[in-house]
Design an enzyme around this catalytic site. Structure first.
Site, short mmCIF file in Angstrom:
data_model
loop_
_atom_site.label_atom_id
_atom_site.label_comp_id
_atom_site.label_asym_id
_atom_site.label_seq_id
_atom_site.Cartn_x
_atom_site.Cartn_y
_atom_site.Cartn_z
N GLY A 225 11.92 -43.76 -80.44
CA GLY A 225 10.96 -42.93 -81.14
C GLY A 225 9.89 -43.78 -81.79
N GLY A 227 8.03 -45.32 -85.43
CA GLY A 227 8.34 -45.65 -86.82
C GLY A 227 8.89 -47.05 -86.98
CD GLU A 248 9.37 -37.40 -76.91
OE1 GLU A 248 8.60 -37.18 -77.85
OE2 GLU A 248 10.56 -37.01 -76.90
N GLY A 346 11.36 -34.44 -78.45
CA GLY A 346 12.33 -34.82 -77.44
C GLY A 346 13.61 -35.41 -77.99
#
Length: 440
Positions: A225, A227, A248, A346
């Site tokens: 992801g 971050g 993703e 996702g």
């Protein structure tokens, strides 16, 4: 055969494109980097002037800064109905301003990312789809560049397709090409692409990143992801070998591992030697690296994020962030203080897909506290909020105080493990709460 004459015949001004929309129709815009700024400016002008437009149903994910400068305006909300499937910071700020004025300006549409393409084409049935693309090549093809996501499906199924050609959009490969014959109108507009600000991982991120990286083997396939934690994990992987990417999101730290020869894709189970993504969000250097790079391939989220596809990758690793985790293992990654913060996106797709994969692992990472240490992110129960990941799907939960594996554990064992990785200042109160609700 040349296609320049076809291109010239279909080229229009942004104003002409916006004026071609039918009143009360459904319009879908490309997401994030692919949001078309010139078209949005023209659409805002038409809505402001009420030129034959009384109401327009608008759908998109992850609004850009260009959206705040064009369509995200209070005076347009009686004409534009904003339906957002994933909230960016720009969307969130605009939604909050509306609520302060006693109005709902942003209507959130829940969806898992791998279902968005179907939702938009079957339930919404778009009359028009508009997105940003790279310049047409000599074979007559544009590239969706950074954003095949739901665009790769909508360019085939929308009633009309309008593209905004931007020379800064990288030309990428995969299921990411669109022929001039499939396009109804072309706008030419060059502008800098949306960039994601870089934030150095904090001390907690580095601790969490090191713990997760220690469980990632060589030759694993990664999904990360956005971050501080994913950046910290990727930094810890610089000494790994033959890693793959089926993610993703494509982000700058991944490009760094490609340049270092760590991310090679040679040991992947599917699409070997290819770095698979469905949306890219980074900086100008990353977009330049992507341009005409045959190793980087984009596919629609319907395929990339499908758990049945993800599970085919041996040693699949999924790393995502959360806002809260309760003592049973339920995860909230999208709502804060009763308001929509982001979206499901996702995360659940990859939480499920990674655990189903041979030797796969799914990690949910979060800091133990928020608001300067005054609030615990490990909570007794998720109440009056959204559950992004059901407790039956959660595997590893990681804070700076440790890691807890939820799989195969009873509710009592889960509660004890999660209390053990909470901030020490909150462990006693969490234990008392656990006993009060019958978990311990």
């Amino acid at each position: 055969m040349g296609y320049d004459s076809d291109l010239a015949a279909k080229t229009v001004s942004a104003r002409e494109a916006a004026d071609s929309l039918d009143d009360k129709s459904n319009l879908v815009l490309g997401m994030g980097v692919a949001m078309p700024p010139a078209f949005m400016a023209a659409l805002a002008e038409r809505a402001r002037e009420r030129r034959g437009l009384s109401r327009l149903n608008l759908y998109y994910m992850h609004g850009s800064k260009a959206a705040t400068e064009t369509i995200l305006k209070p005076e347009l909300m009686d004409v534009l109905k904003l339906n957002v499937l994933f909230m960016s910071g720009h969307d969130r700020a605009f939604a909050e301003e509306g609520l302060k004025r006693g109005a709902v300006w942003v209507h959130f549409v829940p969806s898992m990312f791998h279902q968005v393409g179907r939702l938009l084409t079957e339930q919404i049935r778009p009359d028009t789809f508009v997105t940003t693309v790279s310049p047409m090549d000599r074979s007559g093809h544009f590239s969706l560049g950074t954003n095949p996501d739901y665009a790769a499906e909508l360019v085939r199924k929308a009633g009309r397709v309008i593209v905004e050609v931007n020379r800064n959009m990288p030309r990428t490969f995969g299921e990411n090409l669109l022929h001039i014959s499939q396009v109804d109108a072309v706008i030419e507009h060059d502008a800098p692409l949306m960039e994601l600000p870089s934030h150095a991982p904090g001390p907690e991120d580095l601790v969490i990143g090191k713990a997760i990286a220690a469980l990632i083997p060589d030759e694993a396939t990664l999904q990360m992801g956005v971050g501080g934690v994913p950046e910290a994990v990727l930094a810890e992987l610089r000494g790994h070998k033959r890693l793959g990417l089926h993610s993703e999101l494509l982000s700058p730290p991944m490009i760094d591992l490609m340049r270092r020869g760590v991310l090679t894709g040679e040991a992947k189970t599917i699409l070997r030697y290819k770095h698979v993504f469905t949306l890219a969000l980074g900086n100008a250097d990353m977009y330049d690296f992507m341009d005409d790079n045959p190793s980087i391939v984009g596919y629609p989220a319907t395929w990339v994020n499908n758990p049945a596809v993800i599970r085919k990758n041996r040693d699949m690793i999924s790393v995502n962030a959360a806002l809260q985790v309760d003592l049973t293992g339920q995860v909230n990654s999208e709502a804060l203080n009763g308001h929509q913060f982001s979206g499901t996106g996702g995360q659940l797709d990859f939480v499920r897909g990674a655990y189903l994969a041979p030797n796969g692992k799914s990690f949910i990472a979060l800091h133990a506290t928020a608001k300067g240490g005054t609030v615990s992110r490990i909570v007794p129960q998720l109440a009056n909020t959204t559950i992004t990941d059901p407790r039956v799907d959660t595997q590893f939960v990681v804070t700076e105080y440790g890691m807890a594996d939820m799989k195969g554990r009873s509710l009592s064992e889960r509660a004890q493990a999660l209390i053990g990785i909470a901030h020490p200042d909150f462990r006693d109160s969490l234990a008392a709460e656990a006993k009060a609700i019958g978990l311990m």
